[in-house]
Design a protein around this motif. Structure first.
Motif, PDB file in Angstrom:
ATOM      1  N   ASN A 283       0.719  -1.160  -0.121  1.00 52.58           N
ATOM      2  CA  ASN A 283      -0.029  -0.003   0.002  1.00 52.58           C
ATOM      3  C   ASN A 283       0.852   1.225   0.077  1.00 52.58           C
ATOM      4  O   ASN A 283       0.174   2.325   0.285  1.00 52.58           O
ATOM      5  CB  ASN A 283      -1.029   0.002   1.195  1.00 52.58           C
ATOM      6  CG  ASN A 283      -2.079  -0.988   1.132  1.00 52.58           C
ATOM      7  OD1 ASN A 283      -2.997  -0.871   0.241  1.00 52.58           O
ATOM      8  ND2 ASN A 283      -2.112  -2.047   1.596  1.00 52.58           N
ATOM      9  N   GLY A 284       2.093   1.157  -0.347  1.00 55.03           N
ATOM     10  CA  GLY A 284       3.144   2.347  -0.380  1.00 55.03           C
ATOM     11  C   GLY A 284       3.193   2.921   0.977  1.00 55.03           C
ATOM     12  O   GLY A 284       3.576   4.108   0.998  1.00 55.03           O
ATOM     13  N   GLN A 285       3.172   2.380   2.024  1.00 56.62           N
ATOM     14  CA  GLN A 285       3.154   2.868   3.402  1.00 56.62           C
ATOM     15  C   GLN A 285       4.570   2.369   4.156  1.00 56.62           C
ATOM     16  O   GLN A 285       4.714   2.574   5.243  1.00 56.62           O
ATOM     17  CB  GLN A 285       1.910   2.462   4.194  1.00 56.62           C
ATOM     18  CG  GLN A 285       0.811   3.169   3.609  1.00 56.62           C
ATOM     19  CD  GLN A 285       0.704   4.501   3.583  1.00 56.62           C
ATOM     20  OE1 GLN A 285       0.892   5.205   4.284  1.00 56.62           O
ATOM     21  NE2 GLN A 285       0.274   5.050   2.322  1.00 56.62           N
ATOM     22  N   ILE A 286       5.436   1.609   3.624  1.00 59.59           N
ATOM     23  CA  ILE A 286       6.444   0.972   4.085  1.00 59.59           C
ATOM     24  C   ILE A 286       7.409   2.238   4.676  1.00 59.59           C
ATOM     25  O   ILE A 286       7.917   2.185   5.789  1.00 59.59           O
ATOM     26  CB  ILE A 286       7.126  -0.126   3.356  1.00 59.59           C
ATOM     27  CG1 ILE A 286       8.196  -1.087   4.220  1.00 59.59           C
ATOM     28  CG2 ILE A 286       8.297   0.519   2.121  1.00 59.59           C
ATOM     29  CD1 ILE A 286       7.297  -1.864   4.965  1.00 59.59           C
ATOM     30  N   GLY A 287       7.670   3.255   3.961  1.00 60.56           N
ATOM     31  CA  GLY A 287       8.347   4.391   4.329  1.00 60.56           C
ATOM     32  C   GLY A 287       7.803   4.887   5.519  1.00 60.56           C
ATOM     33  O   GLY A 287       8.538   5.257   6.542  1.00 60.56           O
ATOM     34  N   LEU A 288       6.543   5.056   5.567  1.00 62.04           N
ATOM     35  CA  LEU A 288       5.726   5.770   6.677  1.00 62.04           C
ATOM     36  C   LEU A 288       5.741   4.932   7.886  1.00 62.04           C
ATOM     37  O   LEU A 288       6.186   5.504   8.889  1.00 62.04           O
ATOM     38  CB  LEU A 288       4.361   5.966   6.380  1.00 62.04           C
ATOM     39  CG  LEU A 288       3.241   6.372   7.461  1.00 62.04           C
ATOM     40  CD1 LEU A 288       3.612   7.985   7.640  1.00 62.04           C
ATOM     41  CD2 LEU A 288       1.891   6.458   7.176  1.00 62.04           C
ATOM     42  N   LEU A 289       5.928   3.652   7.655  1.00 61.09           N
ATOM     43  CA  LEU A 289       5.904   2.701   8.957  1.00 61.09           C
ATOM     44  C   LEU A 289       7.237   2.749   9.442  1.00 61.09           C
ATOM     45  O   LEU A 289       7.514   2.749  10.495  1.00 61.09           O
ATOM     46  CB  LEU A 289       5.657   1.347   8.284  1.00 61.09           C
ATOM     47  CG  LEU A 289       5.899   0.095   9.388  1.00 61.09           C
ATOM     48  CD1 LEU A 289       4.983   0.195  10.390  1.00 61.09           C
ATOM     49  CD2 LEU A 289       5.643  -1.308   8.651  1.00 61.09           C
ATOM     50  N   ASN A 290       8.395   2.536   8.438  1.00 60.35           N
ATOM     51  CA  ASN A 290       9.643   2.642   8.993  1.00 60.35           C
ATOM     52  C   ASN A 290      10.132   4.002   9.761  1.00 60.35           C
ATOM     53  O   ASN A 290      10.769   4.139  10.966  1.00 60.35           O
ATOM     54  CB  ASN A 290      10.710   2.551   7.937  1.00 60.35           C
ATOM     55  CG  ASN A 290      12.083   2.329   8.135  1.00 60.35           C
ATOM     56  OD1 ASN A 290      12.428   1.654   9.221  1.00 60.35           O
ATOM     57  ND2 ASN A 290      13.031   3.235   7.623  1.00 60.35           N
ATOM     58  N   ASN A 291       9.558   5.411   9.247  1.00 58.05           N
ATOM     59  CA  ASN A 291       9.774   6.399   9.724  1.00 58.05           C
ATOM     60  C   ASN A 291       9.007   6.486  11.312  1.00 58.05           C
ATOM     61  O   ASN A 291       9.825   7.031  12.144  1.00 58.05           O
ATOM     62  CB  ASN A 291       9.190   7.732   9.092  1.00 58.05           C
ATOM     63  CG  ASN A 291       9.884   7.903   7.718  1.00 58.05           C
ATOM     64  OD1 ASN A 291      11.091   7.735   7.855  1.00 58.05           O
ATOM     65  ND2 ASN A 291       9.474   8.515   6.959  1.00 58.05           N
ATOM     66  N   TRP A 292       7.838   5.983  11.320  1.00 55.64           N
ATOM     67  CA  TRP A 292       7.399   6.027  12.630  1.00 55.64           C
ATOM     68  C   TRP A 292       8.205   5.077  13.691  1.00 55.64           C
ATOM     69  O   TRP A 292       8.288   5.507  14.850  1.00 55.64           O
ATOM     70  CB  TRP A 292       5.923   5.349  12.536  1.00 55.64           C
ATOM     71  CG  TRP A 292       5.109   5.396  13.980  1.00 55.64           C
ATOM     72  CD1 TRP A 292       4.171   6.243  14.167  1.00 55.64           C
ATOM     73  CD2 TRP A 292       5.102   4.371  14.693  1.00 55.64           C
ATOM     74  NE1 TRP A 292       3.864   5.877  15.413  1.00 55.64           N
ATOM     75  CE2 TRP A 292       4.205   4.918  15.989  1.00 55.64           C
ATOM     76  CE3 TRP A 292       5.678   3.062  14.990  1.00 55.64           C
ATOM     77  CZ2 TRP A 292       4.102   4.325  17.130  1.00 55.64           C
ATOM     78  CZ3 TRP A 292       5.471   2.340  16.289  1.00 55.64           C
ATOM     79  CH2 TRP A 292       4.636   2.948  17.336  1.00 55.64           C
TER      80      TRP A 292
END
Length: 84
Positions: free
Chosen positions: A69-78
């Motif tokens: 869902n293109g959220q891996i960067g968001l998850l990693n940043n969190w």
């Protein structure tokens, strides 16, 4: 006369168990948890009563869902911001 079957050793029982799991399509994964990940694991296990296998399977599936869902960067940043 009937012969007694020789009892299986723990290693033999474990080998048979691993073979059965492999036969039904499961794959064993191993690794070491960081102190932060271990704390997360403990909290998840306490709140859900999930087994190690379920926790690991769900962690991989959730990571994959974030990736798809293109959220891996968001998850990693969190995770980075929250020291996890």
């Amino acid at each position: 006369m009937t012969e007694k079957k020789k009892a299986l050793t723990n290693a033999e029982k474990q080998k048979r168990y691993r073979e059965r799991q492999k036969d039904i399509g499961k794959k064993e994964m191993r690794g070491y948890l960081s102190p932060e990940a271990l704390e997360c694991y403990k909290l998840i296990a306490e709140q859900t009563n999930w087994s190690d296998s379920t926790i690991l399977s769900n962690a991989v599936r959730l990571t994959y869902a974030a990736y798809k869902n293109g959220q891996i960067g968001l998850l990693n940043n969190w995770l980075t911001k929250n020291d996890l």
